[in-house]
Design a protein around this motif. Sequence first.
Motif, PDB file in Angstrom:
ATOM      1  N   ILE A  83       0.764  -1.335   0.281  1.00 26.26           N
ATOM      2  CA  ILE A  83      -0.132   0.160   0.066  1.00 26.26           C
ATOM      3  C   ILE A  83       0.771   1.125   0.058  1.00 26.26           C
ATOM      4  O   ILE A  83       0.688   2.422  -0.612  1.00 26.26           O
ATOM      5  N   GLN A  84       1.633   1.426   1.218  1.00 24.97           N
ATOM      6  CA  GLN A  84       2.568   2.175   0.769  1.00 24.97           C
ATOM      7  C   GLN A  84       3.762   3.051  -0.895  1.00 24.97           C
ATOM      8  O   GLN A  84       4.116   3.543  -0.828  1.00 24.97           O
ATOM      9  N   SER A  85       4.042   1.325  -0.929  1.00 26.06           N
ATOM     10  CA  SER A  85       4.496   1.652  -2.407  1.00 26.06           C
ATOM     11  C   SER A  85       3.848   2.335  -3.039  1.00 26.06           C
ATOM     12  O   SER A  85       3.851   3.039  -3.821  1.00 26.06           O
ATOM     13  N   ALA A  86       2.643   1.623  -3.003  1.00 24.16           N
ATOM     14  CA  ALA A  86       1.403   2.449  -4.495  1.00 24.16           C
ATOM     15  C   ALA A  86       1.535   3.688  -3.971  1.00 24.16           C
ATOM     16  O   ALA A  86       1.395   4.450  -5.024  1.00 24.16           O
ATOM     17  N   LEU A  87       1.194   4.094  -2.244  1.00 20.63           N
ATOM     18  CA  LEU A  87       0.843   5.831  -2.855  1.00 20.63           C
ATOM     19  C   LEU A  87       2.138   6.152  -2.931  1.00 20.63           C
ATOM     20  O   LEU A  87       2.326   7.390  -3.235  1.00 20.63           O
ATOM     21  N   THR A  88       3.033   5.698  -2.020  1.00 18.36           N
ATOM     22  CA  THR A  88       4.305   6.510  -2.931  1.00 18.36           C
ATOM     23  C   THR A  88       4.627   6.520  -4.421  1.00 18.36           C
ATOM     24  O   THR A  88       5.364   8.003  -4.519  1.00 18.36           O
ATOM     25  N   LEU A  89       4.513   6.012  -5.353  1.00 17.56           N
ATOM     26  CA  LEU A  89       4.133   6.252  -6.388  1.00 17.56           C
ATOM     27  C   LEU A  89       3.208   6.563  -7.191  1.00 17.56           C
ATOM     28  O   LEU A  89       3.446   7.515  -8.309  1.00 17.56           O
ATOM     29  N   LYS A  90       2.074   6.843  -6.589  1.00 15.34           N
ATOM     30  CA  LYS A  90       0.958   7.222  -6.924  1.00 15.34           C
ATOM     31  C   LYS A  90       1.023   9.266  -6.466  1.00 15.34           C
ATOM     32  O   LYS A  90       0.639   9.817  -7.706  1.00 15.34           O
ATOM     33  N   ILE A  91       1.701   9.245  -5.372  1.00 10.29           N
ATOM     34  CA  ILE A  91       1.793  10.600  -4.686  1.00 10.29           C
ATOM     35  C   ILE A  91       2.845  11.342  -5.454  1.00 10.29           C
ATOM     36  O   ILE A  91       2.560  12.765  -5.780  1.00 10.29           O
ATOM     37  N   ASN A  92       4.077  10.903  -5.504  1.00  9.38           N
ATOM     38  CA  ASN A  92       5.330  11.560  -6.126  1.00  9.38           C
ATOM     39  C   ASN A  92       5.318  12.704  -5.123  1.00  9.38           C
ATOM     40  O   ASN A  92       5.460  14.039  -5.377  1.00  9.38           O
ATOM     41  N   LEU A  93       5.748  12.363  -3.343  1.00  4.01           N
ATOM     42  CA  LEU A  93       6.149  13.959  -2.911  1.00  4.01           C
ATOM     43  C   LEU A  93       7.453  14.465  -3.371  1.00  4.01           C
ATOM     44  O   LEU A  93       8.482  13.820  -3.643  1.00  4.01           O
ATOM     45  N   LYS A  94       6.904  15.605  -3.483  1.00  6.31           N
ATOM     46  CA  LYS A  94       8.292  16.386  -4.026  1.00  6.31           C
ATOM     47  C   LYS A  94       9.545  15.675  -5.228  1.00  6.31           C
ATOM     48  O   LYS A  94      10.939  16.048  -4.756  1.00  6.31           O
ATOM     49  N   ASN A  95       8.312  15.280  -6.339  1.00  8.68           N
ATOM     50  CA  ASN A  95       9.231  15.063  -7.487  1.00  8.68           C
ATOM     51  C   ASN A  95      10.444  13.416  -7.011  1.00  8.68           C
ATOM     52  O   ASN A  95      11.154  13.200  -7.771  1.00  8.68           O
ATOM     53  N   GLU A  96       9.781  12.530  -5.520  1.00 10.35           N
ATOM     54  CA  GLU A  96      10.964  11.524  -5.489  1.00 10.35           C
ATOM     55  C   GLU A  96       9.767  10.429  -5.214  1.00 10.35           C
ATOM     56  O   GLU A  96      10.309   9.191  -4.414  1.00 10.35           O
ATOM     57  N   GLY A  97       8.925  10.308  -6.133  1.00  9.53           N
ATOM     58  CA  GLY A  97       8.296   8.740  -6.338  1.00  9.53           C
ATOM     59  C   GLY A  97       9.190   8.080  -6.766  1.00  9.53           C
ATOM     60  O   GLY A  97       8.838   6.731  -6.295  1.00  9.53           O
ATOM     61  N   ARG A  98       9.928   8.276  -7.639  1.00 15.11           N
ATOM     62  CA  ARG A  98      10.336   6.789  -8.134  1.00 15.11           C
ATOM     63  C   ARG A  98      11.791   6.647  -7.127  1.00 15.11           C
ATOM     64  O   ARG A  98      12.320   5.755  -6.683  1.00 15.11           O
ATOM     65  N   LYS A  99      12.055   7.772  -6.896  1.00 10.60           N
ATOM     66  CA  LYS A  99      13.555   7.920  -5.856  1.00 10.60           C
ATOM     67  C   LYS A  99      13.491   6.991  -4.676  1.00 10.60           C
ATOM     68  O   LYS A  99      13.405   6.079  -4.455  1.00 10.60           O
ATOM     69  N   ALA A 100      12.334   7.224  -3.720  1.00  9.21           N
ATOM     70  CA  ALA A 100      11.506   6.424  -3.167  1.00  9.21           C
ATOM     71  C   ALA A 100      10.467   4.731  -3.412  1.00  9.21           C
ATOM     72  O   ALA A 100      10.729   4.003  -2.433  1.00  9.21           O
TER      73      ALA A 100
END
Length: 186
Positions: A83-100
């Motif tokens: 779930i957190q992985s999906a949220l990370t990729l979907k929301i892309n906070l500070k343009n670091e979605g892929r980095k994280a």
Amino acid sequence: MYQRGNLVPKDHLILALVVAVLRFIQLKPKVLNPWLNVSGLVALCLASFGMTLLGNFQLSNDEEIHNVGTSLTFGFGTLACWIQSALTLKINLKNEGRKAGIPRVALSASITLCVVLYFILMAQGIHMYAARIQWGLVMCFLCYFGTFAVEFRHYRFEIVCSEYQENFLSFSESLSEASEYQTDQV
């Protein structure tokens, strides 16, 4: 107190719960449909509760409760990671979605593989190899929690406790107002 045979030290239980709440607060204003964010919070809280059972009931003392804790921790922990992985990729906070996000997806896949292997080995009665997989799984979880540092570094979380007042100013707002009226003196 850390006892021999405990898999999870007690300090990690609180850390997981704190990360769950901070992550929920961090994403709350960013998500359009809050059900995924709430699901992530609930899954991490249930995984934390499972860690509490693991830490307090050793396998040798109470096998049934220990196994419930294992299932909660690994089952809901794996779900929370996805779930957190999906949220990370979907929301892309500070343009670091892929980095994280990419490391989180890789760690989620590793965690899922370890969980499946663990339960297969336990069902076959191969406890020595299952224990090794379990330790690898715990290390993957710890690495996963470490990936939140990438996104948490941009945020400042404060806990403010005060009486309710009509004209409430936070501590940081009060400081900024006070600094507006002060002259630069050395």
